[in-house]
Design a protein around this motif. Sequence first.
Motif, short mmCIF file in Angstrom:
data_model
loop_
_atom_site.label_atom_id
_atom_site.label_comp_id
_atom_site.label_asym_id
_atom_site.label_seq_id
_atom_site.Cartn_x
_atom_site.Cartn_y
_atom_site.Cartn_z
N UNK A 1 0.83 -1.16 0.01
CA UNK A 1 0.05 -0.08 0.08
C UNK A 1 0.94 1.28 -0.02
N UNK A 2 0.70 2.04 -1.12
CA UNK A 2 1.36 3.20 -1.14
C UNK A 2 1.47 4.21 0.01
N UNK A 3 0.17 4.33 0.47
CA UNK A 3 0.00 5.27 1.70
C UNK A 3 0.90 4.89 3.08
N UNK A 4 0.86 3.57 3.16
CA UNK A 4 1.44 3.01 4.15
C UNK A 4 3.13 3.47 4.16
N UNK A 5 3.38 3.21 3.15
CA UNK A 5 5.10 3.41 2.93
C UNK A 5 5.21 5.00 3.10
N UNK A 35 -1.74 17.61 -5.10
CA UNK A 35 -2.99 17.26 -5.87
C UNK A 35 -2.49 15.98 -6.65
N UNK A 36 -1.39 16.35 -7.22
CA UNK A 36 -1.03 15.06 -7.92
C UNK A 36 0.07 14.10 -7.36
N UNK A 37 0.25 14.10 -6.09
CA UNK A 37 0.92 13.11 -5.25
C UNK A 37 0.38 11.84 -5.37
N UNK A 38 -0.83 11.63 -5.74
CA UNK A 38 -1.35 10.09 -5.78
C UNK A 38 -1.59 9.43 -4.33
N UNK A 39 -1.89 10.46 -3.45
CA UNK A 39 -2.29 10.10 -1.97
C UNK A 39 -3.68 10.35 -1.78
N UNK A 40 -4.18 9.45 -1.34
CA UNK A 40 -5.67 9.32 -0.70
C UNK A 40 -5.61 9.97 0.78
N UNK A 41 -6.07 10.95 0.98
CA UNK A 41 -6.06 11.76 2.35
C UNK A 41 -6.61 10.51 3.67
N UNK A 42 -7.63 10.16 3.11
CA UNK A 42 -8.25 9.17 4.40
C UNK A 42 -7.49 7.76 4.40
N UNK A 43 -6.82 7.37 3.44
CA UNK A 43 -5.99 6.16 3.54
C UNK A 43 -4.66 6.64 4.26
N UNK A 44 -4.23 7.82 3.96
CA UNK A 44 -3.07 8.20 4.61
C UNK A 44 -3.44 8.59 6.16
N UNK A 45 -4.34 8.87 6.54
CA UNK A 45 -4.73 9.19 7.78
C UNK A 45 -4.76 7.90 8.56
N UNK A 46 -5.44 6.81 8.02
CA UNK A 46 -5.58 5.68 8.64
C UNK A 46 -4.12 4.81 8.80
#
Length: 130
Positions: A1-5, A35-46
Amino acid sequence: MHEMSIAMAVVGQVEEAARAAGATAVRSVLLQVGELAGVVPDALGFCFELACADTVLEGCELVTEAVPARARCGPCADEWLVGMPPELSCPVCGTVTAELLTGRELQIVSVRWEDDRVPAATPERTPQER
Ligand SMILES: [Zn+2]
């Protein structure tokens, strides 16, 4: 998962800074997310919450600041918001080789330490001689 790293990288950087500053707890972390960093804020928060467990960041708040993507056209110097999906051809002259000015940010802007627990300088008590 991208956000996890990403979350783990952020936590790692803050931990390092906390050690350097001698902070014992972190209250919040402000992160700029393009905006183009490809990060979903909710997923990142989690993921961030998970990554904070058992670290000096445990229980701290992640504040994300969205950075809109802007591009600039080389030939005519026009600047525009690329939006989503990104529009990378110049609206003025049609050149497609736009230079992205912002929108890929993924950086820690500031960190707030837990100020209640700033290690108070305890002046050494000088024994009173009589
Ligand atoms: Zn142009």
